[in-house]
Motif scaffolding. Sequence first.
Motif, PDB file in Angstrom:
ATOM      1  N   ALA A   1       0.665  -1.137   0.041  1.00 44.86           N
ATOM      2  CA  ALA A   1       0.394  -0.153   0.013  1.00 44.86           C
ATOM      3  C   ALA A   1       1.164   1.317   0.057  1.00 44.86           C
ATOM      4  CB  ALA A   1      -1.169  -0.213   1.491  1.00 44.86           C
ATOM      5  N   GLY A   2       0.262   1.906  -1.137  1.00 46.28           N
ATOM      6  CA  GLY A   2       0.829   3.438  -0.556  1.00 46.28           C
ATOM      7  C   GLY A   2       0.492   4.446   0.799  1.00 46.28           C
ATOM      8  N   VAL A   3       0.754   5.861   0.752  1.00 47.10           N
ATOM      9  CA  VAL A   3       0.348   6.773   1.824  1.00 47.10           C
ATOM     10  C   VAL A   3       1.000   7.872   1.614  1.00 47.10           C
ATOM     11  CG1 VAL A   3       2.334   5.652   3.999  1.00 47.10           C
ATOM     12  CG2 VAL A   3      -0.397   6.433   4.303  1.00 47.10           C
ATOM     13  N   GLU A   4       0.507   8.583   2.491  1.00 46.44           N
ATOM     14  CA  GLU A   4       1.330   9.884   2.520  1.00 46.44           C
ATOM     15  C   GLU A   4       1.587   9.716   4.033  1.00 46.44           C
ATOM     16  OE1 GLU A   4      -0.882  13.658   1.355  1.00 46.44           O
ATOM     17  OE2 GLU A   4      -0.732  12.721  -0.373  1.00 46.44           O
ATOM     18  N   ALA A   5       2.236  10.687   4.489  1.00 51.75           N
ATOM     19  CA  ALA A   5       3.058  10.609   5.579  1.00 51.75           C
ATOM     20  C   ALA A   5       2.406  11.188   6.197  1.00 51.75           C
ATOM     21  CB  ALA A   5       4.847  11.843   5.848  1.00 51.75           C
ATOM     22  N   GLY A   6       2.610  10.801   8.173  1.00 55.49           N
ATOM     23  CA  GLY A   6       0.962  11.364   8.669  1.00 55.49           C
ATOM     24  C   GLY A   6      -0.356  10.858   8.701  1.00 55.49           C
TER      25      GLY A   6
ATOM     26  N   PRO B   1       4.222   8.607  10.842  1.00 55.79           N
ATOM     27  CA  PRO B   1       4.162  10.540  11.252  1.00 55.79           C
ATOM     28  C   PRO B   1       4.609  11.221  10.014  1.00 55.79           C
ATOM     29  CG  PRO B   1       6.278   8.559  11.676  1.00 55.79           C
ATOM     30  CD  PRO B   1       5.293   7.786  11.143  1.00 55.79           C
ATOM     31  N   ALA B   2       4.034  12.296  10.419  1.00 55.14           N
ATOM     32  CA  ALA B   2       4.226  13.069   9.756  1.00 55.14           C
ATOM     33  C   ALA B   2       5.928  13.599   9.273  1.00 55.14           C
ATOM     34  CB  ALA B   2       3.467  14.597  10.256  1.00 55.14           C
ATOM     35  N   GLY B   3       6.855  14.468   8.545  1.00 52.35           N
ATOM     36  CA  GLY B   3       7.743  13.720   8.003  1.00 52.35           C
ATOM     37  C   GLY B   3       8.588  12.199   7.700  1.00 52.35           C
ATOM     38  N   ALA B   4       8.209  11.147   8.335  1.00 54.74           N
ATOM     39  CA  ALA B   4       8.268  10.306   7.527  1.00 54.74           C
ATOM     40  C   ALA B   4       9.487  10.203   6.556  1.00 54.74           C
ATOM     41  CB  ALA B   4       7.764   8.927   8.459  1.00 54.74           C
ATOM     42  N   PRO B   5      10.740   9.688   6.336  1.00 52.03           N
ATOM     43  CA  PRO B   5      11.005   9.868   5.664  1.00 52.03           C
ATOM     44  C   PRO B   5      10.290   8.740   3.901  1.00 52.03           C
ATOM     45  CG  PRO B   5      13.311   9.069   6.498  1.00 52.03           C
ATOM     46  CD  PRO B   5      11.846   9.103   7.170  1.00 52.03           C
ATOM     47  N   HIS B   6      10.229   9.862   2.752  1.00 55.57           N
ATOM     48  CA  HIS B   6      10.189   8.769   1.727  1.00 55.57           C
ATOM     49  C   HIS B   6      10.832   7.797   0.952  1.00 55.57           C
ATOM     50  CE1 HIS B   6       8.551   8.598  -2.653  1.00 55.57           C
ATOM     51  NE2 HIS B   6       9.415   9.081  -2.864  1.00 55.57           N
TER      52      HIS B   6
ATOM     53  N   LEU C   1       5.201  -1.191   2.439  1.00 52.39           N
ATOM     54  CA  LEU C   1       4.722  -0.113   2.417  1.00 52.39           C
ATOM     55  C   LEU C   1       5.881   1.194   1.785  1.00 52.39           C
ATOM     56  CD1 LEU C   1       2.671   1.736   4.560  1.00 52.39           C
ATOM     57  CD2 LEU C   1       4.239   1.890   5.637  1.00 52.39           C
ATOM     58  N   THR C   2       5.069   2.242   1.004  1.00 45.26           N
ATOM     59  CA  THR C   2       5.527   3.214   0.171  1.00 45.26           C
ATOM     60  C   THR C   2       4.680   4.814   0.696  1.00 45.26           C
ATOM     61  OG1 THR C   2       5.761   1.747  -1.347  1.00 45.26           O
ATOM     62  CG2 THR C   2       5.639   3.845  -1.876  1.00 45.26           C
ATOM     63  N   VAL C   3       5.975   5.209   1.540  1.00 41.61           N
ATOM     64  CA  VAL C   3       5.723   6.364   2.056  1.00 41.61           C
ATOM     65  C   VAL C   3       5.976   7.643   1.247  1.00 41.61           C
ATOM     66  CG1 VAL C   3       5.738   7.862   3.746  1.00 41.61           C
ATOM     67  CG2 VAL C   3       5.904   5.846   3.954  1.00 41.61           C
ATOM     68  N   ASP C   4       4.941   8.680   0.969  1.00 40.89           N
ATOM     69  CA  ASP C   4       5.569   9.782  -0.155  1.00 40.89           C
ATOM     70  C   ASP C   4       4.950  11.324   0.861  1.00 40.89           C
ATOM     71  OD1 ASP C   4       5.837  11.712  -2.302  1.00 40.89           O
ATOM     72  OD2 ASP C   4       3.602  11.575  -2.953  1.00 40.89           O
ATOM     73  N   SER C   5       6.542  11.905   1.208  1.00 39.03           N
ATOM     74  CA  SER C   5       6.805  13.257   1.562  1.00 39.03           C
ATOM     75  C   SER C   5       6.554  13.789   1.184  1.00 39.03           C
ATOM     76  CB  SER C   5       8.263  12.451   1.667  1.00 39.03           C
ATOM     77  OG  SER C   5       8.487  11.314   2.955  1.00 39.03           O
ATOM     78  N   GLY C   6       6.060  14.460  -0.043  1.00 38.25           N
ATOM     79  CA  GLY C   6       5.787  15.315  -0.908  1.00 38.25           C
ATOM     80  C   GLY C   6       6.892  16.122  -1.058  1.00 38.25           C
ATOM     81  N   SER C   7       6.215  17.799  -0.847  1.00 35.46           N
ATOM     82  CA  SER C   7       6.725  19.006  -1.073  1.00 35.46           C
ATOM     83  C   SER C   7       8.465  19.248   0.195  1.00 35.46           C
ATOM     84  CB  SER C   7       6.937  19.884  -0.870  1.00 35.46           C
ATOM     85  OG  SER C   7       6.001  20.166   0.408  1.00 35.46           O
ATOM     86  N   ASN C   8       8.532  17.739   1.395  1.00 36.46           N
ATOM     87  CA  ASN C   8       9.963  17.463   2.586  1.00 36.46           C
ATOM     88  C   ASN C   8      10.921  17.354   1.371  1.00 36.46           C
ATOM     89  OD1 ASN C   8       8.352  18.712   3.786  1.00 36.46           O
ATOM     90  ND2 ASN C   8       7.161  16.819   4.781  1.00 36.46           N
TER      91      ASN C   8
ATOM     92  N   VAL D   1      19.046   6.880  -2.834  1.00 40.64           N
ATOM     93  CA  VAL D   1      19.401   7.945  -1.414  1.00 40.64           C
ATOM     94  C   VAL D   1      18.891   8.912  -1.546  1.00 40.64           C
ATOM     95  CG1 VAL D   1      21.351   9.618  -1.291  1.00 40.64           C
ATOM     96  CG2 VAL D   1      22.034   6.921  -2.050  1.00 40.64           C
ATOM     97  N   ARG D   2      18.261   9.509  -0.440  1.00 43.20           N
ATOM     98  CA  ARG D   2      16.757  10.778  -0.080  1.00 43.20           C
ATOM     99  C   ARG D   2      17.471  11.188   1.445  1.00 43.20           C
ATOM    100  NH1 ARG D   2      11.601   8.935  -2.449  1.00 43.20           N
ATOM    101  NH2 ARG D   2      12.232   6.499  -3.628  1.00 43.20           N
ATOM    102  N   ILE D   3      17.181  12.211   1.580  1.00 43.11           N
ATOM    103  CA  ILE D   3      17.902  13.840   2.186  1.00 43.11           C
ATOM    104  C   ILE D   3      15.525  13.754   2.218  1.00 43.11           C
ATOM    105  CG2 ILE D   3      18.404  15.063   3.317  1.00 43.11           C
ATOM    106  CD1 ILE D   3      20.798  14.335   2.061  1.00 43.11           C
ATOM    107  N   THR D   4      15.173  14.036   3.165  1.00 42.08           N
ATOM    108  CA  THR D   4      14.118  14.988   3.452  1.00 42.08           C
ATOM    109  C   THR D   4      14.078  16.006   5.036  1.00 42.08           C
ATOM    110  OG1 THR D   4      13.602  12.859   5.098  1.00 42.08           O
ATOM    111  CG2 THR D   4      12.878  12.815   2.820  1.00 42.08           C
ATOM    112  N   MET D   5      13.223  16.662   4.853  1.00 39.44           N
ATOM    113  CA  MET D   5      13.094  17.634   5.718  1.00 39.44           C
ATOM    114  C   MET D   5      11.942  17.928   6.666  1.00 39.44           C
ATOM    115  SD  MET D   5      13.546  21.719   5.728  1.00 39.44           S
ATOM    116  CE  MET D   5      11.841  22.103   4.665  1.00 39.44           C
ATOM    117  N   SER D   6      12.026  18.242   8.245  1.00 35.18           N
ATOM    118  CA  SER D   6      10.467  17.576   8.172  1.00 35.18           C
ATOM    119  C   SER D   6      10.685  18.996   9.868  1.00 35.18           C
ATOM    120  CB  SER D   6       9.922  16.730   9.437  1.00 35.18           C
ATOM    121  OG  SER D   6      10.861  16.645  10.325  1.00 35.18           O
TER     122      SER D   6
END
Length: 857
Positions: A589-594, A646-651, A673-680, A852-857
């Motif tokens: 399944a896919g889900v957005e952070a939060g 959680p909000a800000g979970a790494p994509h 589980l696939t997490v999409d962090s969007g603009s973060n 390789v990913r760097i995300t910001m919360s």
Amino acid sequence: MGRSFIPVFTGLLVALSTAPAVPPAPALADPAPAFTDPAPGSSSIRPADDQPLVAADRLIDARPDTLHASEKDDFYHKEVIAGLNNTFYVPYERTYDGLPVIGGDFVVVTNASGGVLSTSVSQTETLNVSTVPRLTRARASRIARAQLPRVTASTRPELVVLARGPGILAYRVIVTGRKANVPSRLRVLVDARTGEVLEKSDEVRTEDPGGPGPRSVPAPKPVSTPGPTPAPTPVTTPVPISGFPAPVPFLFGLGASYYNGPVSINTRQLNTTYSMTDAVRSGVSCGGQNGSVFVSSDNSWGDGSGANLETACVDALYAIGKEWDMLGAWLGRNGLNGTGGGYPARVGLNEVNAYWAGNYANFGRSADGRRQATSLDIVAHEFGHSVFQTTPGGSTGSNEKSMLNESTGDILATLTKFYANEQPPYDVPDYAIGAKADLLGGGAVRYLYKPSLITGNPDCYSPSVLTLEPHAGAGVQNHWFYLLAEGSNPTDGQPVSPTCNGSRVTGIGIRKAGQIFMSALLRKTDTWTHQLVRRATLQAALELFPDSCVEFNAVRAAWDAVGVPAAPGEPSGCVSGNDFDLSIDPASAGVEAGQEVTATVTTRTTAGSPQTMKFSVSGLPEGTAVSFSPESASSGESAKLGIVVPAGAPHGSYSAQILADGAHLDRTITFTLTVDSGSNLVFYDDFDTDLGWTANPSGTDTATDGRWERDVPQPTFYGRVPLQLAASAGQYDLVTGHLAGNRPGAGDIDGGVTTIRSREIALPPGTLTLTFAWYFAHLANSGNRDYLRVRVVSPTRDTVVLQRYGAATLRPGRWQTATVNLSDFAGQTVRIVVEAADDTPDSLVEAGIDDVRITMS
């Protein structure tokens, strides 16, 4: 005056240690043999059964509490071992912060369909210890070498963690030399902070150096060596030996043995010369003290006398053959070492002794010089140590483990005698060790039905047993085995056996008892105690005989009867034959952070009765809330899984392991589980486009092959062991030499260090998280000078965020995800630097980085 065998017969007496590098890796990190490329499609590693290995790996990924795993622990499996009745044994080694853990090994037992039946874990606490030594390697080497009177060599001190309490940082040193008249290979563990000797144990097991030493008993007459080779005789008309039928065309040598009468033995022919090399059983041969194999021109061996050394070799080869065949026919083991191999024998040792030296067995003589120490049970005892050595966990360790090693030799010797089933005047099936050899003129040296017939050998377990000389302490497990096989009051003519609690025990027969004991050996760990054997044999009885409680009840009654107390975590009762399967819908399944996602976990009883299970899940982003409704269920019922990310979970994509911990069996299933962090998202590279990574950025790399590159990797295997993997995301990744394919040694790292560096990455202020996929794979010829390292570098900081070292153990490739807090670098410009090294001669090492990913919360 009571007879005591210990002072003079120091090696029926002897036990020894860990498995050589392959199959598939040594418990000790000894220098591994040089690797050479196999021919395409060939493999020296036996293919593992997929379902048991997948099930075991999934269980490890789920990190159950029984493993006592820390965040710094890493696990890698050895070769899957197939046992009787569709049981499979998957041994694992553990590292802590890249260092081997002594006593952290364990075994996962599964069935053929992938159900986890049990785990054999001796570690009792989660490790939490500094890996920075205070003691220098040179000082550790001097301390270790001082533990042996005559030293010929020692290995470079290797940092390890000893799994005692929260862990002790130590140096492991292997010191070789001699102790008294016996070779020595001593494993010494030196505290890396204080210099204290934490443990020392000899692979060549003999009496304690501080205890009674071997007495040299003068021989009344010299022991003869083989006489001149007789004139050649045509192969089709061998010289007849008294007691054999008329000569016929043959495939075997004709032997005149001392203990077993006229026998046939497997030999090898080269032109017109024959050697005492078993042409059927790989590695088995017999010869003199210098290791040279005896040869002849007529394939007739020995004269039947007690002083002739060809005769001694006839007895030795006959006994090895019987033990080998017993292991296969009764216990399901392939040869002495479990992979179709065996070891040589040497005869003519001019001492009242016999010992196992780790790669051969050596046999002396009786005190009166009239016989060689090559009776059926003595030979089988010594080679029984090779079985103990090459089952999981090796054989170096505590004094208690040495006792269990000696007892293993006695038990396998007894099984061999019953399998051979000789009739008088030969060595008839019984539970006395060494009676026919009569080494000291007093009969047997140990009695399984009543160990106390030998002075100082206890019938019953107590804490004081643990300080005894190993051969005396072997009596407890020997007594247990007799009670399990024959009972306390046998009806087949075997002796009555006393019990320590006054109980009456009914036996299940020696063959079943041997099968349960062999299954326990396949669960052996570096730490091995009477209580752990008790637990292992109870689990073995349930799993080998799932439709009966007779065997389980007999195992427990026999342990109770010799006074070994119940072990923590042992089965409390006999409930057998229950099984279930596990499924999940949806499987991904896919889900957005939060946000939240749900799935349904369904169970189904497939055998026996429903069993209660508890659900858990691992492998999700940090801070994820997980719920099951209900938290536990019976097989045949379903549960709703809820996941709140959680909000800000790494994509990224996460392979979550769902564990159904059943009362009698465990199963796991994967949920993606696939997490999409969007603009973060601050930075992302799946390497399918070129974002400017630079190889060898400083111009100082030394690797001659397998250098880092961005490309499409060729999945590479050694046998069925994965070394180079397909990309974790997309088609491309960073890989150490992408062109390998079916030649695993052609593209791996060679010659030193290889480095690759990202372009500059501008980090914003805030809470930052770096995630990346990685693997580090190697064969058992690796060492701790090989490594994978990932650093984050700014103008003011240089931080290692991942570091894994090689070891002399097989480590298959497996994509894993690293998560790193980069908030200390917020507002700075950084580069990611990836390094890998093959700095151990002749090792095979592969590594990869992806997603390789760097995300910001």
